[in-house]
Design an enzyme around this catalytic site. Structure first.
Site, PDB file in Angstrom:
ATOM      1  N   TYR A  18      56.115  19.886  37.629  1.00 21.94           N
ATOM      2  CA  TYR A  18      55.209  18.859  37.119  1.00 21.94           C
ATOM      3  C   TYR A  18      55.554  17.497  37.706  1.00 21.94           C
ATOM      4  O   TYR A  18      54.672  16.755  38.166  1.00 21.94           O
ATOM      5  CB  TYR A  18      55.296  18.816  35.598  1.00 21.94           C
ATOM      6  CG  TYR A  18      54.531  17.670  34.963  1.00 21.94           C
ATOM      7  CD1 TYR A  18      53.157  17.753  34.754  1.00 21.94           C
ATOM      8  CD2 TYR A  18      55.195  16.508  34.566  1.00 21.94           C
ATOM      9  CE1 TYR A  18      52.465  16.701  34.170  1.00 21.94           C
ATOM     10  CE2 TYR A  18      54.510  15.460  33.978  1.00 21.94           C
ATOM     11  CZ  TYR A  18      53.147  15.561  33.787  1.00 21.94           C
ATOM     12  OH  TYR A  18      52.466  14.509  33.213  1.00 21.94           O
TER      13      TYR A  18
ATOM     14  N   SER B 100      52.660   9.769  35.998  1.00 23.75           N
ATOM     15  CA  SER B 100      53.623   9.957  34.907  1.00 23.75           C
ATOM     16  C   SER B 100      54.914   9.229  35.204  1.00 23.75           C
ATOM     17  O   SER B 100      55.289   9.025  36.377  1.00 23.75           O
ATOM     18  CB  SER B 100      53.910  11.451  34.720  1.00 23.75           C
ATOM     19  OG  SER B 100      55.021  11.666  33.872  1.00 23.75           O
TER      20      SER B 100
END
Length: 282
Positions: A187, A174
């Site tokens: 995350y 990400s």
């Protein structure tokens, strides 16, 4: 440029693609060229979002696909139908990649069905936005790492003995691994771990001529978005990127395809950045 995503929310993760408005664009953008002809790919989180776009694109390029998913039966069935529409076969494997026994069984079932594995796409993930770092519970922290890190390890370990020379592993990480996110601290930490995992596995696998690379998407319109954020955030999702919009899954899947096929034969330990123009890591 303004977003065309109306305000919406979903009550639970990982979210359902069939409930999204508008639906994410998963359709391959080009005719196939046989770049994965005769190969077999395993894709986690393959029922929807980026995983679905990868499954359909890989099928168009000639691959049979094992679709690993948590519980989204309707989305998974739709993805299988789409793969079969490309005249390839799809195997549905329902279960939790946080369970190493399930991961081993998923690989065993793939081998029974197809007899080989050439590409592993580690893509399944979850995220839980939290404004207050102090309120991140041990349960949330453990669960996020179990899915986003442990699951990648377990699937890779299970697949490794079946990956031969020329095989490829593609890990979805990400943009948050590179620029962080104060709302997604746990995350972001998992995505940083996956970036390092990708680089380390590339070194480990290089003598076997197995390439390991990653893709670090920016804001992409997938079920994880309405399942993670409130309606107002969803309505404005992606507008702050230089291109002024969220990306679509089929704008990311082409990166996975490039890294899965021989077009990227001299690349390993690298990460591609389909993120709408944000400069990271440079």
């Amino acid at each position: 440029m303004t977003n065309d995503k109306p305000a919406q929310e979903q009550a639970s993760q990982p979210g359902r693609e069939d409930k999204m408005r508008p639906r994410p664009d998963y359709e391959p953008r080009f005719e196939g060229a046989g770049k994965l002809q005769g190969k077999v790919a395993v894709i986690t989180g393959g029922d929807s979002g980026i995983g679905r776009a990868c499954a359909v694109l890989f099928a168009r390029e000639g691959a049979d696909v094992a679709i690993v998913y948590l519980e989204e039966d309707e989305d998974a069935a739709k993805t299988r139908m789409l793969v079969r529409g490309e005249e390839r076969e799809a195997l549905l494997l329902r279960g939790d990649i946080a369970d190493p026994d399930f991961c081993r069984n998923a690989i065993t079932e793939t081998m029974k069905a197809f007899g080989r594995i050439d590409v592993l796409v580690n893509n399944a993930a979850e995220q839980h936005p939290t404004d207050d770092f102090q309120s991140i519970s041990p349960e949330q922290l453990i669960r996020t790492f179990e899915t986003n890190v442990f699951g990648y390890f377990y699937m890779t370990q299970a697949a490794m003995e079946h990956l031969g020379e020329g095989a490829a592993i593609v890990n979805t990480t990400s943009i948050t691994a590179y620029r962080g996110s104060k709302h997604l601290i746990d995350y972001s930490a998992t995505r940083g771990a996956i970036t390092s995992f990708t680089r380390s596995m590339a070194q480990y696998c290089a003598p076997k001529n197995i390439r390991v690379n990653g893709v670090a998407p920016g804001p992409i319109w997938t079920p994880l978005i309405p399942a993670s954020f409130d309606a107002e955030k969803v309505e404005n999702f992606g507008e702050d990127q230089p291109l002024g919009r969220a990306g679509e899954p089929n704008e990311v899947a082409s990166c996975h395809l490039f890294l899965a096929c021989d077009d990227s034969s001299y690349m390993t330990g690298q990460v591609l950045h389909p993120n709408g123009g944000e400069i990271v890591g440079g």
